[in-house]
Design an enzyme around this catalytic site. Structure first.
Site, PDB file in Angstrom:
ATOM      1  N   GLN A  37       0.813  -1.221   0.000  1.00 57.25           N
ATOM      2  CA  GLN A  37       0.000   0.000   0.000  1.00 57.25           C
ATOM      3  C   GLN A  37       0.846   1.271   0.000  1.00 57.25           C
ATOM      4  OE1 GLN A  37      -3.323   0.250  -0.312  1.00 57.25           O
ATOM      5  NE2 GLN A  37      -3.769  -1.923  -0.206  1.00 57.25           N
ATOM      6  N   ALA A  68       2.111  -4.351  -8.268  1.00 54.76           N
ATOM      7  CA  ALA A  68       1.868  -3.348  -9.309  1.00 54.76           C
ATOM      8  C   ALA A  68       0.446  -2.813  -9.324  1.00 54.76           C
ATOM      9  CB  ALA A  68       2.186  -3.964 -10.681  1.00 54.76           C
ATOM     10  N   HIS A  69      -0.530  -3.645  -8.896  1.00 54.83           N
ATOM     11  CA  HIS A  69      -1.919  -3.245  -9.184  1.00 54.83           C
ATOM     12  C   HIS A  69      -2.486  -2.204  -8.234  1.00 54.83           C
ATOM     13  CE1 HIS A  69      -4.482  -5.705  -6.330  1.00 54.83           C
ATOM     14  NE2 HIS A  69      -3.345  -6.357  -6.195  1.00 54.83           N
ATOM     15  N   THR A 123       8.258 -18.849 -16.136  1.00 55.05           N
ATOM     16  CA  THR A 123       8.523 -17.858 -17.181  1.00 55.05           C
ATOM     17  C   THR A 123       8.067 -16.477 -16.729  1.00 55.05           C
ATOM     18  OG1 THR A 123       8.228 -19.566 -18.829  1.00 55.05           O
ATOM     19  CG2 THR A 123       8.025 -17.289 -19.609  1.00 55.05           C
ATOM     20  N   CYS A 165      -9.956  -8.397   0.275  1.00 48.17           N
ATOM     21  CA  CYS A 165      -9.896  -9.853   0.339  1.00 48.17           C
ATOM     22  C   CYS A 165     -10.847 -10.403   1.384  1.00 48.17           C
ATOM     23  CB  CYS A 165      -8.481 -10.302   0.666  1.00 48.17           C
ATOM     24  SG  CYS A 165      -7.294  -9.415  -0.314  1.00 48.17           S
TER      25      CYS A 165
HETATM   26  C1  LIG Z   1      -0.986  -4.632   2.440  1.00 47.41           C
HETATM   27  C2  LIG Z   1      -1.233  -5.647   1.397  1.00 47.41           C
HETATM   28  N1  LIG Z   1      -0.444  -6.728   1.328  1.00 47.41           N
HETATM   29  C3  LIG Z   1      -0.611  -7.662   0.392  1.00 47.41           C
HETATM   30  C4  LIG Z   1      -1.606  -7.574  -0.540  1.00 47.41           C
HETATM   31  C5  LIG Z   1      -1.781  -8.661  -1.554  1.00 47.41           C
HETATM   32  O1  LIG Z   1      -1.334  -8.255  -2.814  1.00 47.41           O
HETATM   33  P1  LIG Z   1      -1.851  -8.989  -4.156  1.00 47.41           P
HETATM   34  O2  LIG Z   1      -3.244  -8.526  -4.372  1.00 47.41           O
HETATM   35  O3  LIG Z   1      -0.901  -8.481  -5.203  1.00 47.41           O
HETATM   36  O4  LIG Z   1      -1.741 -10.427  -3.928  1.00 47.41           O
HETATM   37  C6  LIG Z   1      -2.462  -6.471  -0.512  1.00 47.41           C
HETATM   38  C7  LIG Z   1      -3.575  -6.346  -1.477  1.00 47.41           C
HETATM   39  O5  LIG Z   1      -4.732  -6.408  -1.125  1.00 47.41           O
HETATM   40  C8  LIG Z   1      -2.275  -5.480   0.475  1.00 47.41           C
HETATM   41  O6  LIG Z   1      -3.064  -4.428   0.566  1.00 47.41           O
END
Ligand SMILES: Cc1ncc(COP(=O)(O)O)c(C=O)c1O
Length: 385
Positions: free
Chosen positions: A181, A202-203, A239, A324
């Protein structure tokens, strides 16, 4: 005319047009496998190393200390499991983390616990700060790793990693931060801050989904998690996702302080106006110890899910917590760790900004949210003074 206001950028961001443009040729023309000997392979091999250099420079690391992965989740799993398993033979089986980590850290630690490791989950204060002295006290001669979230995904608290890094270095313990973040929003300097491992993705920064990286300080003893064709110097087989990696590097390149200033201004406008709603409570700190794009409020005695649903109907994308876990109705473990009262615990709403949000959108959100809260308060069974 407002079409849709996207304020769930802590979950994910829109890919920037410039990122998409940079990625495009690597799907259609320059699609070679970076390990291939022929010209198409050499070309992507070079671009892979250029991208690695861009990521490395952004955190003051060396290019050979950056390993591309498939996500922030993978990088975090690798940091916890790779360090734990590689160093077990030395008799060290203790990991220190906090109660406010992302689920991928907490669940990796839970799994390590099942394998016989000992975990310490540190408490935080009412704004979500870890006390560095508590980190020092938790470290024993069995400790191998301290893992701390840099900028919290739910409440935006930015930890004092420089101080914690100093303590870990003095105690001879590896220090990992989850910077998913905070990356590009808060300066990271792996040498100055004594960081041994840093998780990036990256996202969250207008790059593509499914690309991450782990910075591993030279000399760190870490086992690979994924075995195969020995890509990424044998540390992460598979890859390489060249279009994704190119997009990741482009997203880092175009990030800048102007965007941070804009997000900070819009964040503070939201916080100032929402604080005027009776019985609202800001979760997390104010000012420069808060992520520039994070706003998190509880509205006493109102269901966070109801607020989110009404916002959605009004074309505003928000979140009740981390993306999540937002499908679960269990209260957020992060808000629980702050010690929120039961009436505030299930009443939270997170708004997370991007560089693309506008003043017009924010004004619309403030006006709409006010109406929604007043409406929901009227039908709430709890009568507040
Ligand atoms: C603090 C934190 N760590 C890890 C992640 C997980 O990253 P990813 O979505 O690239 O698996 C996120 C994403 O929700 C996050 O906010």
């Amino acid at each position: 005319m407002i079409k849709r206001v996207y304020l769930d950028n802590a979950a994910t961001t829109k890919v920037d047009e410039r990122v998409l443009k940079a990625m495009r040729p690597f799907f259609l023309e320059k699609f070679g496998n970076a390990s291939s000997q022929h010209i198409l392979g050499q070309e992507t091999g070079m671009v892979l190393e250029e991208s690695r250099g861009i990521i490395a420079r952004s955190i003051k690391a060396r290019p050979d200390e950056i390993f591309f992965t498939g996500s922030g989740t993978e990088s975090n799993n690798w940091a916890i499991k790779g360090i734990g398993l590689e160093n077990l033979a030395s008799g060290k089986n203790h990991i220190v983390t906090t109660k406010i980590e992302h689920d991928c850290i907490l669940n990796s630690c839970g799994w390590m616990g099942e394998q016989g490791f000992n975990m310490t989950y540190l408490d935080v204060d009412e704004e979500g700060f870890v006390n560095p002295e508590e980190v020092r006290k938790a470290i024993t001669e069995k400790t191998i790793l301290v893992s701390i979230i840099h900028g919290n995904n739910e409440i935006g608290t930015i930890q004092d990693i420089e101080k914690i890094g100093e303590i870990c270095r003095a105690c001879g313990v590896y220090f990992h931060i989850d910077a998913c973040q905070s990356y590009t929003k808060v300066p990271i300097d792996v040498r100055k801050q004594n960081l041994d491992l840093v998780t990036l993705n990256a996202h969250k920064i207008n790059g593509p989904k499914g690309v991450g990286a782990l910075y591993v300080r030279r000399g760190t003893k870490i086992a690979p998690l994924i075995h195969g064709g020995k890509q990424e110097s044998g540390m992460r087989s598979g890859t390489e996702n060249i279009p994704g990696i190119v997009g990741f590097a482009k997203a880092v390149k175009i990030s800048g302080s102007r965007d941070i200033r804009k997000m900070t201004r819009l964040r503070d406008k939201l916080i100032y106006e929402i604080s005027k709603i009776p019985h609202s409570k800001l979760n997390g700190p104010r000012g420069d110890k808060r992520l520039c794009n994070n706003v998190n409020f509880s509205f006493e005695a109102i269901e966070g899910e109801a607020i989110g649903a009404y916002l959605d109907v009004n074309k505003i994308c928000s979140s009740t917590g981390s993306a999540c876990s937002s499908r679960s109705l269990a209260p957020s473990h992060v808000l629980k760790a702050l010690g929120l009262s039961p009436l505030n615990l299930n009443s939270s709403m997170r708004l997370s900004l991007s560089k693309d949000n506008t003043d017009e959108e924010i004004d619309y959100v403030i006006k709409t949210l006010r109406k929604i809260i007043f409406k929901l308060r009227k039908i709430s069974p709890f009568k507040l003074k």
